[in-house]
Structures are given as C-alpha cells and as structure tokens.
Scaffold this motif. Structure first.
Motif, PDB file in Angstrom:
ATOM      1  N   ILE A 299     -26.623   1.300  16.337  1.00  0.00           N
ATOM      2  CA  ILE A 299     -27.535   0.268  16.812  1.00  0.00           C
ATOM      3  C   ILE A 299     -28.100  -0.548  15.656  1.00  0.00           C
ATOM      4  O   ILE A 299     -28.273  -1.767  15.764  1.00  0.00           O
ATOM      5  N   TRP A 300     -28.365   0.087  14.521  1.00  0.00           N
ATOM      6  CA  TRP A 300     -28.949  -0.638  13.389  1.00  0.00           C
ATOM      7  C   TRP A 300     -27.939  -1.588  12.752  1.00  0.00           C
ATOM      8  O   TRP A 300     -28.327  -2.630  12.212  1.00  0.00           O
ATOM      9  N   LEU A 301     -26.666  -1.231  12.837  1.00  0.00           N
ATOM     10  CA  LEU A 301     -25.631  -2.142  12.366  1.00  0.00           C
ATOM     11  C   LEU A 301     -25.587  -3.390  13.257  1.00  0.00           C
ATOM     12  O   LEU A 301     -25.446  -4.514  12.769  1.00  0.00           O
ATOM     13  N   SER A 302     -25.741  -3.180  14.570  1.00  0.00           N
ATOM     14  CA  SER A 302     -25.768  -4.306  15.505  1.00  0.00           C
ATOM     15  C   SER A 302     -26.967  -5.210  15.223  1.00  0.00           C
ATOM     16  O   SER A 302     -26.837  -6.445  15.168  1.00  0.00           O
ATOM     17  N   PHE A 303     -28.147  -4.605  15.044  1.00  0.00           N
ATOM     18  CA  PHE A 303     -29.343  -5.394  14.742  1.00  0.00           C
ATOM     19  C   PHE A 303     -29.186  -6.132  13.419  1.00  0.00           C
ATOM     20  O   PHE A 303     -29.543  -7.314  13.292  1.00  0.00           O
ATOM     21  N   GLY A 304     -28.655  -5.438  12.414  1.00  0.00           N
ATOM     22  CA  GLY A 304     -28.507  -6.036  11.095  1.00  0.00           C
ATOM     23  C   GLY A 304     -27.573  -7.232  11.085  1.00  0.00           C
ATOM     24  O   GLY A 304     -27.873  -8.276  10.494  1.00  0.00           O
TER      25      GLY A 304
ATOM     26  N   VAL B  57     -18.318  -7.407  19.580  1.00  0.00           N
ATOM     27  CA  VAL B  57     -18.390  -5.965  19.854  1.00  0.00           C
ATOM     28  C   VAL B  57     -19.771  -5.426  19.509  1.00  0.00           C
ATOM     29  O   VAL B  57     -20.351  -4.628  20.253  1.00  0.00           O
ATOM     30  N   TYR B  58     -20.310  -5.874  18.387  1.00  0.00           N
ATOM     31  CA  TYR B  58     -21.600  -5.366  17.918  1.00  0.00           C
ATOM     32  C   TYR B  58     -22.750  -5.879  18.792  1.00  0.00           C
ATOM     33  O   TYR B  58     -23.753  -5.170  18.972  1.00  0.00           O
ATOM     34  N   LEU B  59     -22.609  -7.074  19.325  1.00  0.00           N
ATOM     35  CA  LEU B  59     -23.648  -7.603  20.210  1.00  0.00           C
ATOM     36  C   LEU B  59     -23.668  -6.846  21.535  1.00  0.00           C
ATOM     37  O   LEU B  59     -24.731  -6.434  22.012  1.00  0.00           O
ATOM     38  N   VAL B  60     -22.489  -6.681  22.135  1.00  0.00           N
ATOM     39  CA  VAL B  60     -22.401  -5.953  23.408  1.00  0.00           C
ATOM     40  C   VAL B  60     -22.840  -4.509  23.220  1.00  0.00           C
ATOM     41  O   VAL B  60     -23.594  -3.955  24.034  1.00  0.00           O
TER      42      VAL B  60
END
Length: 255
Positions: free
Chosen positions: A225-230, A207-210
């Motif tokens: 977005i920063w959670l996805s990058f992290g 989910v976080y990648l998509v």
C-alpha cells in the motif's frame, strides 16, 4: 503575494457547476456504464467465480471499476476545462487576472476532487443494488480517491494545454488510460497471471492505483500500500512541476 481566496473559489465553483450543467455526460453516463459492468461481471459472472481472499468476486471488482471511471472522467473533465478557454480565447482573462499558479491549481484540483467524490459516492451506492460489500478503511479510501483525483486532474490539465484540437483530447484517455486500467487488475488479481506476465504487469502504473484503492476496501492488495501511495504522490509532484513550468513560460497558453 497575498493568497487570492476569491479567485480560487471562482475557479472551483465554475468547474463544479460545469459538471452539473453537463450532468448526463459527467455523472449519469459513467454511472450507467459502471452499472452494466456490475450486472455482467458482478451479478451474472460473479456467482461462478471463486472468492478472492474471502472477498466475493462482485465486491472484488468494485475498486477497479471505481478507478476505471475516476481516471477517465477526471482526466477528461480537467482537460476539457482548460482546453475550452484556450479554444475560445477566454484563457487570457485567467492569465490577466490576479490569480497565481497556486490559486489556479487549487481551484481546478479542488473541483476535480469534489466531482470525483460525488461520482464515487453515486457509484458505491449503485453497487449496493448488485453486490454486498464493506470498506475496511473508509477514511483512507476517501483520501486515496482524492489523491488520485487530484493527480489525474493535473494530468488532464496538462493534456488540455498540450492538445491543439478535440481529437487529441481523447487520445490519451481512449488509447492509453482505459486499456491500461483494464490490464491493471480491474477484473482480476495480478497473482492469477502466469509467469512472466505477473512480473510484466507490474510495469503498468495503473496496477498500483487499483491495488492501493483495493487495499483501502479489503485490507489486501497485489502490491504494498505504501508503494501505491508513494507512486501516486510522486506522479502528483511531477504534474505540479510541469504545470508550474507551463505557467512560468506560457507554453501554449499564450499562443
């Protein structure tokens, strides 16, 4: 120890050329499959679907379909790339060569990132034939695609070292990555799910990648977005640590 640029370049070029030698399987097949998704979901069904935050449904699914292809192809290519030398016994040439862990990883990861960018570019050009879209943050989109490609190239490397037969090579991509990607918001927004499924869906790492890639396209996403990058960087760091352990101990490489 001096960095071995020639060794890194040799690994990089070997992996990239292997993709072109198997172009139908590595490039053409995933592009054709993704085109079918665009035809069915983007062109046929998309006209009957509402917009998602002002984004046409056909354009909305582009990041998800791109991620679906990248995860499967990057993992499979990287795992096959290290499994075959183990299977044929040529892995000892790599182990005995004056090439360290850093040079090996940079060669494999760099090749995976290059192949992913080529594949992503072809898919995005193909998508133009079916839907109209724009990328809000193109530079961040390229960075994020390379980051995901690097992470799952390392993951595929680990998978290729772990597998002791061809069947195991396909277990993770087929039984885990593909289903999780389909359930990770590829064709819908997590906000559309009823409670408590919208919260349960957040336990799916895909989910976080998509969501992260979708943000680079349209400036909005289901999660920050920063959670996805992290999380992506964290997964990359874990994979690097595991591979460093594999090379240090020789686990399965010298068996």
């Amino acid at each position: 120890m001096r960095f071995n640029f020639r060794g890194t370049w040799s690994i990089f070029t070997r992996e990239v050329m292997r993709a072109f030698r198997t172009a139908f399987q590595s490039i053409l097949a995933p592009v054709l499959t993704t085109s079918l998704y665009f035809i069915v979901f983007g062109a046929a069904i998309g006209n009957r679907m509402p917009d998602f935050g002002g984004v046409d449904y056909g354009a909305f699914i582009i990041p998800g379909l791109l991620m679906l292809t990248l995860l499967g192809e990057t993992t499979s290519n990287a795992s096959f790339g290290i499994y075959m030398p183990r299977f044929t016994g040529t892995i000892y040439e790599l182990l005995s060569a004056p090439v360290g862990v850093a040079e090996t990883l940079i060669g494999f990861v760099g090749a995976a990132a290059a192949k992913s960018l080529i594949l992503a570019s072809i898919i995005l050009l193909t998508a133009r034939l079916f839907v109209d879209y724009s990328i809000a943050h193109p530079f961040l989109a390229v960075i994020y695609i390379m980051l995901v490609a690097a992470s799952f190239s390392l993951f595929g490397f680990i998978l290729g070292v772990w597998a002791d037969n061809f069947e195991k090579l396909g277990i993770i991509p087929m039984l885990f990555l593909t289903p999780l990607t389909f359930l990770g918001g590829t064709f819908y927004s997590i906000d559309m799910l009823p409670k408590p499924w919208d919260t349960i869906a957040l336990a799916n790492p895909i989910v976080y990648l998509v969501s992260g890639l979708r943000w680079t396209f349209y400036g909005s996403a289901d999660v920050d977005i920063w959670l996805s990058f992290g999380l992506t960087l964290g997964f990359l760091a874990v994979c690097v640590a595991i591979i460093a352990f594999i090379f240090k101990t020789g686990w399965r490489l010298r068996e």
